[in-house]
Scaffold this active site. Structure first.
Site, PDB file in Angstrom:
ATOM      1  CB  ILE B 147      -3.399  -5.713   3.263  1.00  0.00           C
ATOM      2  CG1 ILE B 147      -3.664  -6.806   4.250  1.00  0.00           C
ATOM      3  CG2 ILE B 147      -4.070  -6.207   1.653  1.00  0.00           C
ATOM      4  CD1 ILE B 147      -5.116  -7.278   4.528  1.00  0.00           C
ATOM      5  CB  CYS B 148      -2.485  -3.558  -1.141  1.00  0.00           C
ATOM      6  SG  CYS B 148      -2.391  -2.763  -2.634  1.00  0.00           S
ATOM      7  CD  GLU B 149      -2.494   3.726  -0.471  1.00  0.00           C
ATOM      8  OE1 GLU B 149      -3.730   3.383  -0.281  1.00  0.00           O
ATOM      9  OE2 GLU B 149      -1.943   4.857  -0.776  1.00  0.00           O
ATOM     10  N   GLY B 151       0.324  -1.797   3.507  1.00  0.00           N
ATOM     11  CA  GLY B 151       1.726  -2.466   3.693  1.00  0.00           C
ATOM     12  C   GLY B 151       2.976  -1.636   3.748  1.00  0.00           C
ATOM     13  CB  THR B 171      -0.105  -9.568   2.625  1.00  0.00           C
ATOM     14  OG1 THR B 171      -0.945  -8.544   3.139  1.00  0.00           O
ATOM     15  CG2 THR B 171      -0.260 -10.663   3.906  1.00  0.00           C
TER      16      THR B 171
END
Lengths: 225, 365
Positions: B147-149, B151, B171
């Site tokens: 998720i985000c960073e 990811g 994501t």
């Protein structure tokens, strides 16, 4: 990046006062800095440690006394220089903060002008909306203006300079804290950073070694790998 | 909030507001911190490495996807966004779909973690967690869900350790940090623009002075991106939900998540802001971890890329860029409506995100 704006948000008199104050601090800091950067404090410190050649003999006892007693002349002047530099950094921070506020205030004025222009006139055909609707319209308008402003070069430069000034101020404060900590014999921030750096590097070396000899495949105790 | 009639006037509206503010004050004083629980889905601690912890979630139903899934959040904010509350939880939704879900929690980094780099997070913490999950479950490869960073971390891991990754689910993950320029929405990408406006030396000085990227500092940058929302949150928005207990608790849980923002470890922050945001090294092929270049073409695992179409923090163009750069031919995108956080916590997106992920995983199990 655009050049820094010289316009003072407080008008010419305040700008003149701020400039005088900054010059005064700068001069004071300059004198202290010249002193600190020269060999004089080093020699003065060494001379003071030997009693200026007047009290030779009991060096060990004097060293112990000095360790307990803390700073002497040269250290005091150095501390004074650091205090002055905090004041200069604070002045710079206030100046950048004011400049930032000027840039950050522009979209509010633009939003107010637009909002007033769009408001139904008294006696007009459109009925007055409720306060929530009016507030919603205002919020939307202001939001658009604020976001548009944030993307301008003026805003980004003002914010960058504010961040630089705030960081500098904080760094100077840390210098003071480190100086006091050193005088009191308490580990400084720098000491702490050195220790954590060594710890991190040691962990890396240990884990690299573990992987090389293949011990990381062993299931470590639960909850404490 | 009851609707205001046009003729009630400003005075009546102000009186309503005052009443509700008083009510809000009393109500909030009665709610205890323990009542506002976030990240509450049951899980068991399996491994601890420094401050990093590996958890395994307790199953909620019969396992339908055999390959374990390791969830990794970033270092800005905490994983609890994916498990905010029972009815708005990606974690619970995935468990309900029969996944064997694991979590890597970075804990609360402080100045002590100043020297940790992204190299450490990818090649040490994630690698150790992957090895542990494999050992516990008997698999030799697992699925990573970033998720985000997080990811970006899992993307780097998949590129550097392709033999350990069976599937990669991303994501709201930025890949091309300069692709905000291709996003026409001016509400998107302020973080990219702001970071590029700084000099590398500014980032160094900031991190060296504070020993990391202070959480409250990042919070203020995020607040700037939704300026009026930030200004009206604790008055208008709070008053709007004060009569509805469920909405009030949603509000408080979100506030609790927002406030739980540890400092970003210093050296890793320099890499994040300079190497990636400023220099876009992941796309340029010059991003190195542990002495090895991160080559996105080396990612051979099937990859699912989910992004939010109205993500103002990670513009969708920054996420979508992966498709043209990745090595695998099994690449799928799921664009979903909503924003960066809304994708995980809004009632509208509940189900769509987890269903998309679970179906994609099941087809490749």
């Amino acid at each position: 990046m655009a050049e820094q704006s010289d316009a003072s948000p407080f008008g010419p008199v305040a700008a003149q006062w701020m400039e005088s104050w900054r010059a005064m601090l700068g001069t004071g800091a300059g004198i202290s800095e010249s002193w600190s950067n020269s060999m004089l404090p080093f020699i003065m410190k060494r001379a003071a440690e030997s009693g200026f050649g007047m009290a030779a003999g009991n060096d060990l006892a004097e060293a112990i006394e000095r360790m307990a007693g803390g700073p002497r002349l040269a250290d005091v002047l150095d501390f004074d220089r650091k205090l002055a530099s905090v004041a200069v950094a604070w002045s710079e921070l206030q100046s950048k903060l004011a400049a930032y506020h000027v840039v950050a205030a522009r979209p509010w004025m633009r939003a107010a002008e637009q909002y007033n222009a769009r408001r139904p006139q008294p006696g007009g055909a459109e009925p007055n909306a409720g306060w929530r609707e009016q507030l919603g319209a205002w919020n939307q308008l202001a939001n658009e203006e604020l976001i548009a402003n944030q993307r301008t070069e003026d805003f980004l430069v003002a914010q960058k300079q504010l961040l630089q000034a705030a960081t500098e101020f904080r760094a100077r404060q840390s210098d003071i804290a480190d100086t006091i900590a050193a005088v009191l014999g308490v580990p400084t921030q720098r000491d702490f950073d050195d220790v954590t750096r060594q710890l991190t590097e040691l962990r890396r070396e240990m884990r690299a070694l573990e992987r090389r000899i293949g011990t990381s495949g062993e299931p470590p105790p639960r909850g404490d790998a | 909030m009851s609707s205001q009639t046009p003729n009630k006037g400003a005075a009546g509206g102000f009186a309503d507001m005052t009443d509700k503010l008083l009510k809000a004050g009393k109500l909030l004083s009665d709610i205890k911190d323990r009542d506002v629980d976030v990240g509450a889905t049951p899980k068991k601690l399996v491994m601890r490495r420094d401050k990093v912890e590996l958890f395994r979630y307790e199953p909620l139903t019969e396992q339908k996807v055999r390959t374990p899934v390791l969830l990794a959040y970033g270092l800005i904010g905490r994983y609890t966004m994916a498990d905010l509350q029972e009815d708005r939880s990606l974690v619970r939704s995935l468990l309900s779909q029969g996944l064997d879900l694991w979590l890597i929690d970075w804990g609360q980094p402080t100045r002590t973690e100043r020297w940790l780099t992204i190299d450490d997070y990818v090649d040490d913490y994630i690698h150790a967690a992957v090895e542990r999950v494999c050992r516990e479950t008997g698999h030799d490869r697992i699925t990573l869900l970033g998720i985000c960073e997080g990811g970006v971390f899992t993307t780097c891991y998949a590129a550097l350790h392709p033999d350990k990754v069976k599937g990669l689910v991303l994501t709201i993950t930025p890949i091309d940090f300069h692709a905000d320029r291709d996003d026409p929405d001016t509400h998107h990408g302020f973080l990219n623009l702001w970071t590029r406006s700084l000099d590398g030396a500014d980032v160094d000085r900031l991190v060296d002075t504070y020993g990391g990227l202070p959480g409250e500092f990042m919070s203020s940058v995020f607040s700037l991106m939704t300026p009026m929302r930030s200004l009206t949150k604790y008055n208008i928005d709070l008053i709007d939900v004060i009569d509805d207990e469920a909405r009030l608790m949603n509000f408080l849980r979100m506030e609790k998540w927002l406030a739980d923002r540890p400092a970003h470890p210093g050296e890793a922050a320099k890499q994040w802001l300079k190497d990636l945001y400023q220099e876009n090294r992941l796309v340029n092929g010059t991003f190195t971890l542990s002495g090895r270049k991160v080559d996105l073409r080396a990612i051979s695992a099937p990859t699912l890329n989910v992004f939010a179409l109205d993500d103002h923090i990670i513009p969708p163009t920054c996420s979508k860029a992966l498709g043209a750069l990745i090595g695998t031919k099994d690449y799928t995108e799921i664009p979903l409506p909503g924003g960066h956080v809304g994708l995980f916590v809004s009632s509208k997106s509940q189900g769509r995100l987890s269903k998309g992920i679970a179906e994609w995983l099941a087809a490749r199990d």
